[in-house]
Write a protein that holds these residues in place. Structure first.
Motif, short mmCIF file in Angstrom:
data_model
loop_
_atom_site.label_atom_id
_atom_site.label_comp_id
_atom_site.label_asym_id
_atom_site.label_seq_id
_atom_site.Cartn_x
_atom_site.Cartn_y
_atom_site.Cartn_z
N LEU A 1 33.86 33.67 53.47
CA LEU A 1 34.80 34.74 53.92
C LEU A 1 33.82 35.74 54.91
CD1 LEU A 1 36.42 35.93 50.65
CD2 LEU A 1 37.40 34.74 52.31
N HIS A 2 34.87 36.65 55.76
CA HIS A 2 34.00 37.53 56.59
C HIS A 2 34.27 38.78 56.25
CE1 HIS A 2 34.37 39.40 60.91
NE2 HIS A 2 33.31 39.81 60.25
N ARG A 3 33.34 39.53 55.95
CA ARG A 3 33.70 40.97 55.30
C ARG A 3 34.05 41.84 56.55
NH1 ARG A 3 28.76 41.82 54.25
NH2 ARG A 3 28.02 43.68 55.50
N HIS A 4 35.13 42.34 56.40
CA HIS A 4 36.11 42.96 57.47
C HIS A 4 37.14 43.87 56.89
CE1 HIS A 4 38.43 43.79 61.00
NE2 HIS A 4 37.46 43.41 61.68
N GLY A 5 37.31 44.90 57.36
CA GLY A 5 38.31 46.15 56.95
C GLY A 5 39.70 45.55 56.97
N PHE A 6 40.03 44.76 58.04
CA PHE A 6 41.36 44.35 58.18
C PHE A 6 41.50 43.12 57.06
CE2 PHE A 6 44.88 41.50 59.45
CZ PHE A 6 45.60 42.52 60.09
N ALA A 7 40.64 42.56 56.70
CA ALA A 7 40.82 41.33 55.86
C ALA A 7 40.79 42.09 54.38
CB ALA A 7 39.64 40.35 55.94
N TYR A 8 40.06 42.87 54.04
CA TYR A 8 39.91 43.69 52.71
C TYR A 8 41.14 44.23 52.47
CZ TYR A 8 38.47 46.82 49.04
OH TYR A 8 38.40 47.42 47.94
N TYR A 9 41.88 45.23 53.33
CA TYR A 9 43.08 45.88 53.05
C TYR A 9 44.21 44.72 53.13
CZ TYR A 9 39.77 49.96 53.02
OH TYR A 9 39.04 50.89 52.65
N GLY A 10 44.09 43.91 53.90
CA GLY A 10 45.43 43.15 54.23
C GLY A 10 45.45 42.22 53.05
N PHE A 11 44.49 41.75 52.52
CA PHE A 11 44.66 41.05 51.21
C PHE A 11 44.98 41.60 50.08
CE2 PHE A 11 43.43 38.88 47.26
CZ PHE A 11 43.70 37.75 47.72
N ALA A 12 44.81 42.91 49.70
CA ALA A 12 45.10 43.54 48.87
C ALA A 12 46.71 43.94 49.02
CB ALA A 12 44.26 44.90 48.92
N ALA A 13 47.12 44.05 50.04
CA ALA A 13 48.71 44.42 50.48
C ALA A 13 49.46 42.92 50.08
CB ALA A 13 48.76 44.75 51.84
N LEU A 14 48.79 41.80 50.53
CA LEU A 14 49.47 40.58 50.40
C LEU A 14 49.54 40.14 48.74
CD1 LEU A 14 50.75 38.16 51.62
CD2 LEU A 14 48.45 36.96 51.87
N ALA A 15 48.37 40.49 48.16
CA ALA A 15 48.20 40.10 46.87
C ALA A 15 49.40 40.95 45.89
CB ALA A 15 47.06 40.26 46.34
N GLY A 16 49.46 42.16 46.34
CA GLY A 16 50.54 42.86 45.69
C GLY A 16 52.18 42.39 45.89
N VAL A 17 52.58 42.11 47.18
CA VAL A 17 53.50 41.80 47.62
C VAL A 17 53.93 40.33 46.69
CG1 VAL A 17 55.13 40.87 49.51
CG2 VAL A 17 53.70 43.03 49.83
N MET A 18 52.91 39.39 46.83
CA MET A 18 53.20 38.08 46.04
C MET A 18 52.99 38.10 44.89
SD MET A 18 53.47 36.04 48.77
CE MET A 18 53.49 34.51 48.22
N ARG A 19 52.62 39.34 44.09
CA ARG A 19 52.60 39.51 42.65
C ARG A 19 51.66 38.40 42.04
NH1 ARG A 19 58.41 41.19 40.74
NH2 ARG A 19 58.85 43.16 42.13
N TRP A 20 50.57 38.07 42.80
CA TRP A 20 49.55 37.11 42.27
C TRP A 20 49.05 37.67 40.97
CZ3 TRP A 20 47.67 36.69 47.64
CH2 TRP A 20 48.34 35.33 48.38
N HIS A 21 48.19 36.80 39.93
CA HIS A 21 47.69 37.19 38.81
C HIS A 21 46.79 38.37 38.96
CE1 HIS A 21 45.39 36.56 35.37
NE2 HIS A 21 46.24 35.78 34.82
N PRO A 22 46.80 39.36 38.10
CA PRO A 22 46.06 40.55 38.04
C PRO A 22 44.38 40.27 38.31
CG PRO A 22 47.36 40.83 36.26
CD PRO A 22 47.75 39.48 36.81
N LEU A 23 43.96 39.18 37.83
CA LEU A 23 42.81 38.90 38.27
C LEU A 23 42.48 38.69 39.71
CD1 LEU A 23 40.21 36.71 35.88
CD2 LEU A 23 40.34 36.38 38.48
N VAL A 24 43.51 37.80 40.14
CA VAL A 24 43.24 37.78 41.44
C VAL A 24 43.43 38.85 42.57
CG1 VAL A 24 44.37 36.27 43.45
CG2 VAL A 24 44.14 35.25 41.45
N ARG A 25 44.37 39.84 42.06
CA ARG A 25 44.41 40.73 42.93
C ARG A 25 43.24 41.78 42.84
NH1 ARG A 25 50.12 41.72 40.08
NH2 ARG A 25 49.76 43.89 40.25
N HIS A 26 42.43 41.57 41.83
CA HIS A 26 41.36 42.56 41.78
C HIS A 26 40.06 41.75 42.32
CE1 HIS A 26 37.32 43.38 39.86
NE2 HIS A 26 37.73 44.50 39.62
N ASP A 27 40.06 40.56 42.17
CA ASP A 27 38.72 39.83 42.79
C ASP A 27 38.96 39.48 44.09
OD1 ASP A 27 37.48 39.91 40.21
OD2 ASP A 27 37.59 37.75 39.98
#
Length: 238
Positions: A169-195
């Protein structure tokens, strides 16, 4: 609600997947969600393009011995097996993961006609026993601290006869906050949403890779960026 994080340097917090004790069923559920993430982000494409370049002059019927570090549920190796078969190569693939649940999840997800070996071990303990032409990893390196990343680079350089590829992965703000938003919308497993966001915070910039490669004494590896927010490192031996 997002919490601001300083991404100037790699985070050193441990991911839950590396520290929490979870059941085999729950771990398999997490890996399944991660496979969905990898499918959505076209994760296999950079690795397959590297292998196509590496084997461009190999004749049909050639054996491809490949070890994948941190193989998880095995999705990358299934992509590689399918690609190698279409290419006319004979795949001899081994997935290595430290978590014993990973091998069981990978076996359950792999068609019976794909002969892939799943090994539970520390990648540094297998030495050159498998005599791989190629070593790959996908979303593995960011689980390591800098010292272990350097050790991993040195180990791959000493072990793979033809080359190696790090897909991370590329450490980048858009990727960081974008994934957090997507994981919440998709309701992925809490471990995935954290990690997931933490994985990005633990990941790399180009400057990180330049520094780590220099520490490993490797001067002729190539660092390349791939959509979306993948930063990969490749080494092809002459």
């Amino acid at each position: 609600m997002f919490v601001w994080r300083d991404l100037a340097r790699r985070a050193d917090e441990a991911e839950w997947m590396d520290t929490e004790v979870v059941s085999e069923a729950e771990f398999a559920c997490c890996l399944a969600d991660l496979e969905t993430v990898n499918w959505l982000t076209l994760a296999a494409r950079p690795t397959l393009r590297f292998l196509a370049r590496l084997t461009a002059n190999w004749p049909e019927g050639s054996e491809l011995r490949l070890v994948d570090a941190g193989s998880g549920q095995g999705g990358m190796l299934r992509h590689i097996h399918a690609w190698a078969t279409r290419r006319g190569l004979v795949p001899r693939l081994t997935g290595v993961d430290l978590n014993p649940h990973a091998a069981e999840a990978a076996k359950a997800a792999t068609p019976s006609d794909m002969a892939i070996d799943w090994v539970t071990a520390d990648i540094f303990d297998i030495g050159s026993a498998f005599a791989p032409h190629v070593i790959t990893s996908a979303l593995f390196a960011h689980h390591l601290d800098d010292e272990a990343v350097v050790r991993f680079l040195v180990w791959m350089e000493a072990t793979a006869s033809h080359g190696w590829f790090v897909n991370d992965l590329h450490r980048h703000g858009f990727a960081y906050y974008g994934f957090a938003a997507l994981a919440g919308v998709m309701r992925w497993h809490p471990l995935v949403r954290h990690d997931g966001p933490l994985s990005i915070a633990r990941a790399f910039t180009r400057a990180d890779w330049v520094r780590l490669l220099a520490a490993a004494g490797i001067s002729d590896a190539k660092v390349s960026w791939h959509l979306p927010f993948r930063l990969c490192v490749e080494r092809v031996r002459p």
